[in-house]
Design a protein around this motif. Sequence first.
Motif, PDB file in Angstrom:
ATOM      1  N   GLU A 194      23.576   4.866   3.199  1.00  0.00           N
ATOM      2  CA  GLU A 194      22.360   5.560   3.641  1.00  0.00           C
ATOM      3  C   GLU A 194      21.922   6.651   2.663  1.00  0.00           C
ATOM      4  N   PRO A 195      22.830   7.516   2.195  1.00  0.00           N
ATOM      5  CA  PRO A 195      22.399   8.504   1.193  1.00  0.00           C
ATOM      6  C   PRO A 195      21.865   7.857  -0.083  1.00  0.00           C
ATOM      7  N   SER A 196      22.475   6.738  -0.501  1.00  0.00           N
ATOM      8  CA  SER A 196      22.000   6.042  -1.699  1.00  0.00           C
ATOM      9  C   SER A 196      20.589   5.507  -1.494  1.00  0.00           C
ATOM     10  N   LEU A 197      20.326   4.949  -0.311  1.00  0.00           N
ATOM     11  CA  LEU A 197      18.982   4.440  -0.012  1.00  0.00           C
ATOM     12  C   LEU A 197      17.961   5.578   0.032  1.00  0.00           C
ATOM     13  N   ASN A 198      18.365   6.728   0.542  1.00  0.00           N
ATOM     14  CA  ASN A 198      17.463   7.887   0.529  1.00  0.00           C
ATOM     15  C   ASN A 198      17.090   8.262  -0.901  1.00  0.00           C
ATOM     16  N   CYS A 199      18.056   8.159  -1.808  1.00  0.00           N
ATOM     17  CA  CYS A 199      17.773   8.436  -3.220  1.00  0.00           C
ATOM     18  C   CYS A 199      16.772   7.423  -3.775  1.00  0.00           C
ATOM     19  N   LEU A 211      12.011   4.425   7.285  1.00  0.00           N
ATOM     20  CA  LEU A 211      11.652   5.267   6.142  1.00  0.00           C
ATOM     21  C   LEU A 211      11.150   4.447   4.959  1.00  0.00           C
ATOM     22  N   ILE A 212      11.784   3.300   4.715  1.00  0.00           N
ATOM     23  CA  ILE A 212      11.372   2.477   3.571  1.00  0.00           C
ATOM     24  C   ILE A 212      10.004   1.855   3.822  1.00  0.00           C
ATOM     25  N   ASN A 213       9.762   1.376   5.047  1.00  0.00           N
ATOM     26  CA  ASN A 213       8.432   0.841   5.363  1.00  0.00           C
ATOM     27  C   ASN A 213       7.364   1.923   5.241  1.00  0.00           C
ATOM     28  N   ARG A 214       7.686   3.132   5.676  1.00  0.00           N
ATOM     29  CA  ARG A 214       6.741   4.251   5.511  1.00  0.00           C
ATOM     30  C   ARG A 214       6.425   4.465   4.031  1.00  0.00           C
ATOM     31  N   SER A 215       7.462   4.449   3.196  1.00  0.00           N
ATOM     32  CA  SER A 215       7.268   4.676   1.762  1.00  0.00           C
ATOM     33  C   SER A 215       6.452   3.555   1.126  1.00  0.00           C
ATOM     34  N   LEU A 216       6.672   2.319   1.580  1.00  0.00           N
ATOM     35  CA  LEU A 216       5.851   1.208   1.094  1.00  0.00           C
ATOM     36  C   LEU A 216       4.385   1.417   1.477  1.00  0.00           C
ATOM     37  N   GLY A 217       4.161   1.943   2.680  1.00  0.00           N
ATOM     38  CA  GLY A 217       2.799   2.249   3.112  1.00  0.00           C
ATOM     39  C   GLY A 217       2.159   3.321   2.258  1.00  0.00           C
ATOM     40  N   LEU A 218       2.921   4.369   1.942  1.00  0.00           N
ATOM     41  CA  LEU A 218       2.395   5.442   1.093  1.00  0.00           C
ATOM     42  C   LEU A 218       2.063   4.919  -0.301  1.00  0.00           C
ATOM     43  N   ASN A 219       2.894   4.003  -0.788  1.00  0.00           N
ATOM     44  CA  ASN A 219       2.644   3.418  -2.103  1.00  0.00           C
ATOM     45  C   ASN A 219       1.331   2.635  -2.108  1.00  0.00           C
ATOM     46  N   LYS A 220       1.084   1.870  -1.045  1.00  0.00           N
ATOM     47  CA  LYS A 220      -0.173   1.119  -0.935  1.00  0.00           C
ATOM     48  C   LYS A 220      -1.363   2.054  -0.716  1.00  0.00           C
TER      49      LYS A 220
END
Length: 362
Positions: free
Chosen positions: A167-172, A209-218
């Motif tokens: 989990e910490p690695s994925l946060n990075c 969190l990752i889906n949110r970040s993908l949304g921000l990227n789009k």
Amino acid sequence: MSIMTAEKAGAKIVEWYSCVIAKSHDQAILLKEEVKQLLSEMKDNDKILAYYSLVEFRHDMLINRYNKNKLQADFQNIEHIAKIDNMLKYLYYFVSGQSEYVNERYRSAIKLFNKAQRLLEYVNDEAEEAEFYQYSGLVYYRLNQYLVAASHIEHAKVIFDRLEYTEPSLNCQIVLAGIYQELHNPKKAEDILLDGLEKATDNDVMLGLINRSLGLNKLGIKDYNQAEFYFRQALSFKVHKDAAVGAKTTYNLSNVLFNQGKHEEAMKQFKAAHAGAKYYKNHEYMARCLATEGLHIKKDYSLVDTAIDDLNRLGLDFEVAEVAEEAANFAEKEGNDKLTLKYLKTAYKARLFQNTLGDDQQ
């Protein structure tokens, strides 16, 4: 008996602390109760109690997911404790910096992290070193110091990967993707996030969190349709929707809906986002909501100006630029050249400032 109990309590705090860093929620909760039991059997020991209060704050950050309503930075001051060891000094400055980070005082957080870094050599624990570089990288990221942030985050990720702290690695990975996005490389950001999505498997927290970040990227490339998809995906995870970050995602969803002309659904999401920003006391997103209200709802640029002033007070130059650029686009569509120029100048000035660190941030 009290000496033995103090030693046992200290050892148990170390074990508890390791679980907090590893994001082992259930085990951390169990160990906290064991520590509390040992403390109840121990004579007062200022050093042990100071360690406990500092680790408790970090425990609460983990369990409460940065909900400021449930985080109280009332950990014990160490100034009066005789023979303070360097590890306790380090932990005090680091946790104080984390408290400032949670409360969006990023310049103050950097000052405290710099003090902690000078004591890092006394911390003989790889996981703690990784956690330090992760948080310092996060703060540099929020202050738009992307190259420094990337260096710190990459250093942390190497250690987390070696320790198999998923989990910490994925946060990075999420932060590194955000850095690539800000440096105008959305394809690289997306590749990093999609890789993280595969690794997250059944971890709903990270999937949100990752889906949110993908949304921000789009959203960054104005692909509103795909951004909407990813924000809805993030909010489909209850643990995400019900957390402080869920209020941010709800705001982002309302924003893309407004930009697609889906006004009725956008208003519904906006009201929820505005209530969430107020509840979680997120000053950045309260300002963003004010700007959205000015542009999309009330058509009142004075609200945008107030939002920009609020973001400036928070030292959020990148966010100022984002709001100002959106306002400039609106003014241009309306044929208002004077306002367009005004907001473009504001955005340009913010972009210049975002790549500098003032004296108060050193």
